[in-house]
Design an enzyme around this catalytic site. Sequence first.
Site, PDB file in Angstrom:
ATOM      1  N   ARG A 242       0.827  -1.206   0.000  1.00 15.29           N
ATOM      2  CA  ARG A 242       0.000   0.000   0.000  1.00 15.29           C
ATOM      3  C   ARG A 242       0.863   1.259   0.000  1.00 15.29           C
ATOM      4  O   ARG A 242       0.507   2.261  -0.623  1.00 15.29           O
ATOM      5  CB  ARG A 242      -0.953  -0.008   1.195  1.00 15.29           C
ATOM      6  CG  ARG A 242      -1.921   1.171   1.184  1.00 15.29           C
ATOM      7  CD  ARG A 242      -2.979   1.077   2.276  1.00 15.29           C
ATOM      8  NE  ARG A 242      -4.020   0.133   1.904  1.00 15.29           N
ATOM      9  CZ  ARG A 242      -4.231  -1.017   2.520  1.00 15.29           C
ATOM     10  NH1 ARG A 242      -3.453  -1.373   3.524  1.00 15.29           N
ATOM     11  NH2 ARG A 242      -5.208  -1.815   2.151  1.00 15.29           N
ATOM     12  N   ALA A 243       1.982   1.233   0.699  1.00 21.72           N
ATOM     13  CA  ALA A 243       2.853   2.410   0.744  1.00 21.72           C
ATOM     14  C   ALA A 243       3.333   2.791  -0.655  1.00 21.72           C
ATOM     15  O   ALA A 243       3.376   3.978  -1.005  1.00 21.72           O
ATOM     16  CB  ALA A 243       4.047   2.150   1.662  1.00 21.72           C
TER      17      ALA A 243
END
Length: 337
Positions: A242-243
């Site tokens: 997700r980062a």
Amino acid sequence: MPDSHFPLAAVVGADDLKLALCLAAIDPAIGGVLIEGPRGMAKSTLARGLADLLPSGQFVTLPLGASEERIVGSLDLDAALGEGRAEFSPGLLAKANGGVLYVDEVNLLPDHLVDLLLDAASSGVNHVERDGVSHRHASRFVLIGTMNSEEGELRPQLLDRFGLNVALDAQPQPAQRAEIVRRRLGFDADPDGFLSSWSVEQEALRTRCQSARTLLLDIPLDDAALEQISQRCFAAQVDGLRADLVWLRAARAHAAWRASARIEDEDIEAVAGFVLRHRQRQATPPSTAPQSPPPREADQPGAPRQQNEGAGDWGQLPAQAQPVGARREPPQWPKKS
């Protein structure tokens, strides 16, 4: 404009937070902003100021005691069965569409409600289903959550789902503090006059956000930027992917904010702290396990026994002589009295 909000352009300091809020307004798919800081740091003022930069100007506050039905809305099953149509009563997610959904002390909400909010913020859609009857509606809003870590933490899984994270400085300088109070008093005494005095700066900020939203989709999510971001995420030891996705979107939003046609290194660097602050693993401290001490003089063969020997060796049992070939029984724990 629905209500008079303190203009974001007039907020003193908090430049990092203002930038993060504007980036989330440019691309709501970033997933919202989590603001950390103690009480009295104008977190709600900043969030309300952001609403004025969005198309609807809508600002919706989610109370801590809100039920799931109040948040997502409800379906009238009697109407669905009797009239063949689903009658939907909008919830807070529908009302926030096109604006800001503000959740104060989000860390005190039940986890399943935080999950629900983050799902809607990232997808832009709210889906309600009950007994086989369902309803979907657009729910594109900027989610702003605030928390004071002294009152409880969010689980890492929920922290990760907030796109950006910013911590406010709890101790602004004296001159800055005085100016914050001065402007607040000016707004409270004459809201219309204060808004008029800041109208040029606020309109410039609104126009810049609108232009960036228009430009956003023309900026490619190129491989060179993605490769650099993925390398940085790997070095930071962040869990999951997700980062990487949020960082790339935030960098593109920053490029649009600068009116650039492509993502540059400065865009990647400008949002690094927002993306990594709540995801980067803490360095593991060196092991503090006690090492085996060197043999004492009294432990050497033939050494005389010392008085109170072994007084500091907690948990050790004295050596017991065992006949050769005898079965060794395991040591027994003392019974509780």
